[in-house]
Design an enzyme around this catalytic site. Structure first.
Site, PDB file in Angstrom:
ATOM      1  N   GLU A 182      64.134  37.028 -45.369  1.00  0.00           N
ATOM      2  CA  GLU A 182      64.866  38.430 -44.828  1.00  0.00           C
ATOM      3  C   GLU A 182      65.365  37.973 -43.915  1.00  0.00           C
ATOM      4  OE1 GLU A 182      61.538  41.480 -46.731  1.00  0.00           O
ATOM      5  OE2 GLU A 182      61.580  40.854 -44.635  1.00  0.00           O
ATOM      6  N   GLU A 199      58.009  39.152 -52.609  1.00  0.00           N
ATOM      7  CA  GLU A 199      57.403  40.244 -51.917  1.00  0.00           C
ATOM      8  C   GLU A 199      57.260  41.510 -52.579  1.00  0.00           C
ATOM      9  OE1 GLU A 199      57.493  40.562 -47.567  1.00  0.00           O
ATOM     10  OE2 GLU A 199      57.889  38.441 -47.533  1.00  0.00           O
TER      11      GLU A 199
END
Length: 465
Positions: free
Chosen positions: A184, A371
């Protein structure tokens, strides 16, 4: 009958990160990370760059937690028990990260033997239990000694990262066959350098785009190195996808949604897979075009090498509408669904939309959902928190979407629930519980939640009810 089945070779399991789970933040030679420093410096205080002097979390404005990340969920001391629980769950993959600060405490240079020993033990234990390690090289925990030198914004960062990656590949690459370079980047770089609401608390557009560019060059160097070593595995990266839809079916809102998707996801993913930045942002957004590093395309042309897969983290969807006064010519609007009490508003169809977008735009690339998790408030009540029907529903509906994607021909290869056990959440400390295992953060006691028993049924049967 229409069934929700997972392929036999599908990877299904859980995830966590070094900083959030390990604890032992200053033991056995580990140095301080950026996140360690930030947690101490601003414990109980508002972030300097956050709205109204406070950190905005969903619809709430809060000061940072007073909790410190010293314990995590005690994974450093109890990794064997945690991994044995994973084996009992029936999962066949665990996504973890390596702490740069534990492996090379000075950021560059001397390797810490105790750090290498710890990760060797974790990897070997996973493999002995039939669990595939899926390893992130970087999950937000920059060594503070490197942050003091500018971190991502230092032109030397790509070289620092390549040297660190080389140590990891040489020591663990014979057994680890799934690698991710960064987790990320759009979150920690955009929030850390643009809005200043996340470490390192910088607010500078030019520095943001420079840091993002250097992170991409670091990614390319690590991918190029890994492929040159012929270790027989795959390497990619993990990016977060917020599925953004237009508030109205008009061209202005459609353009606003596309620009937001380009900024939040494609700005990172498109260079990694195609070697170019999204042209629409460069063409239509002056603040992007005017703040880009010099010779950015020449850099991409020189270093680009395609990765093997993309990891997608999905938590929520969003809506946007056109606004000519905003930098992106768009502004957020309220979603058409709600979920009181949850930080991330669940919308399972948004995950279908997100993964289908990646599949169609990037020509059938292999995709892993790295995720996807349900955050519920910490009410400090073991019995109530282990009875978590909302999380059971969340898991069921999202994995049903994963099955639908596979039936549609998407190359979806895995699903990893975030997270394995209640851990330390950046900025929020222990305010939120994502885990399938309940953890007493004072004693380290662990208890399976009902959601873990449910997830175990899915892992073992490879079917969703």
């Amino acid at each position: 009958m229409y069934g929700f089945r997972l392929p036999e070779d599908f990877l299904i399991g859980t995830a966590n990160s070094a900083f959030q789970s390990e604890g032992a933040w200053d033991r056995d030679g580990k140095s301080e990370s950026l996140m360690d420093y930030y947690a101490r410096e601003f414990a109980g205080k508002p972030s300097p760059g956050s709205a109204s002097g406070k950190k905005v979390t969903g619809t709430r404005a809060l000061p940072n937690s007073e909790d410190l990340p010293d314990r995590g969920c005690y994974f450093y001391d109890n990794y064997e028990a945690y991994i044995e629980d994973m084996a009992k769950t029936g999962q066949n993959v665990y996504r973890l990260s390596i702490s740069w600060c534990r492996v090379i405490p000075t950021g560059v240079g001397e390797v810490n033997p105790k750090g290498i020993e710890f990760y060797n033990k974790v990897i070997n234990k996973l493999l002995s239990c039939g669990i595939t390690p899926f390893v992130d090289l970087y999950h937000w925990d920059m060594p503070q000694v490197l942050q003091d030198k500018g971190g991502f914004a230092n032109p030397s960062f790509p070289e620092w990262f390549e040297a660190y990656a080389k140590v990891c590949f040489e020591n663990f690459g014979d057994r680890v066959k799934f690698w991710s370079t960064f987790n990320e980047s759009q979150v920690n770089i955009y929030s850390g350098y643009w809005t200043g609401s996340f470490p390192p608390l910088i607010k500078n557009r030019a520095v943001t785009l420079q840091a993002a560019h250097y992170s991409l060059l670091a990614h390319f160097r690590a991918v190029r190195l890994y492929k040159s070593m012929n270790l027989g595995g795959k390497i990619g990266a993990v990016n977060c996808f917020t599925s953004i839809t237009p508030a109205r079916m008009v061209e202005e809102d459609l353009g606003a949604a596309e620009r937001q998707t380009n900024r939040r996801f494609d700005w990172w993913t498109q260079p990694m897979l195609e070697g170019t930045y999204p042209r629409r942002l460069l063409r239509e957004c002056a603040y992007v075009r005017d703040n880009m590093p010099e010779n950015f395309q020449e850099d991409l042309d020189k270093w680009f090498i395609p990765m093997d897969f993309i990891g997608v983290n999905y938590y929520q969807a969003a809506r946007t509408t056109y606004d000519s006064t905003r930098l992106m010519h768009s502004k957020p609007v309220e979603p058409f669904y709600s979920s009181p009490g949850q930080q991330f508003i669940p919308y399972p169809p948004g995950m279908f939309d997100a993964i289908m977008y990646v599949h169609e735009k990037y020509h059938g690339v292999d995709i892993y959902i790295t995720e996807n998790g349900c955050a519920l408030p910490n009410i400090y009540d073991e019995e109530k928190e282990c009875d978590d029907p909302a999380r059971v529903t969340y898991i069921r509906e999202h994995i049903r979407m994963a099955c639908r994607l596979i039936k549609c021909g998407v190359n979806l290869k895995g699903y990893m629930y975030w997270n394995d056990a209640d851990s330390y959440e950046e900025l929020d400390g222990y305010r939120l519980r994502f885990g399938l295992t309940w953890v007493n953060h004072e004693t380290g006691e662990r208890v399976w939640k009902k959601s873990r028993y449910y997830f175990s049924e899915i892992c073992k049967s490879r079917m969703v009810n």
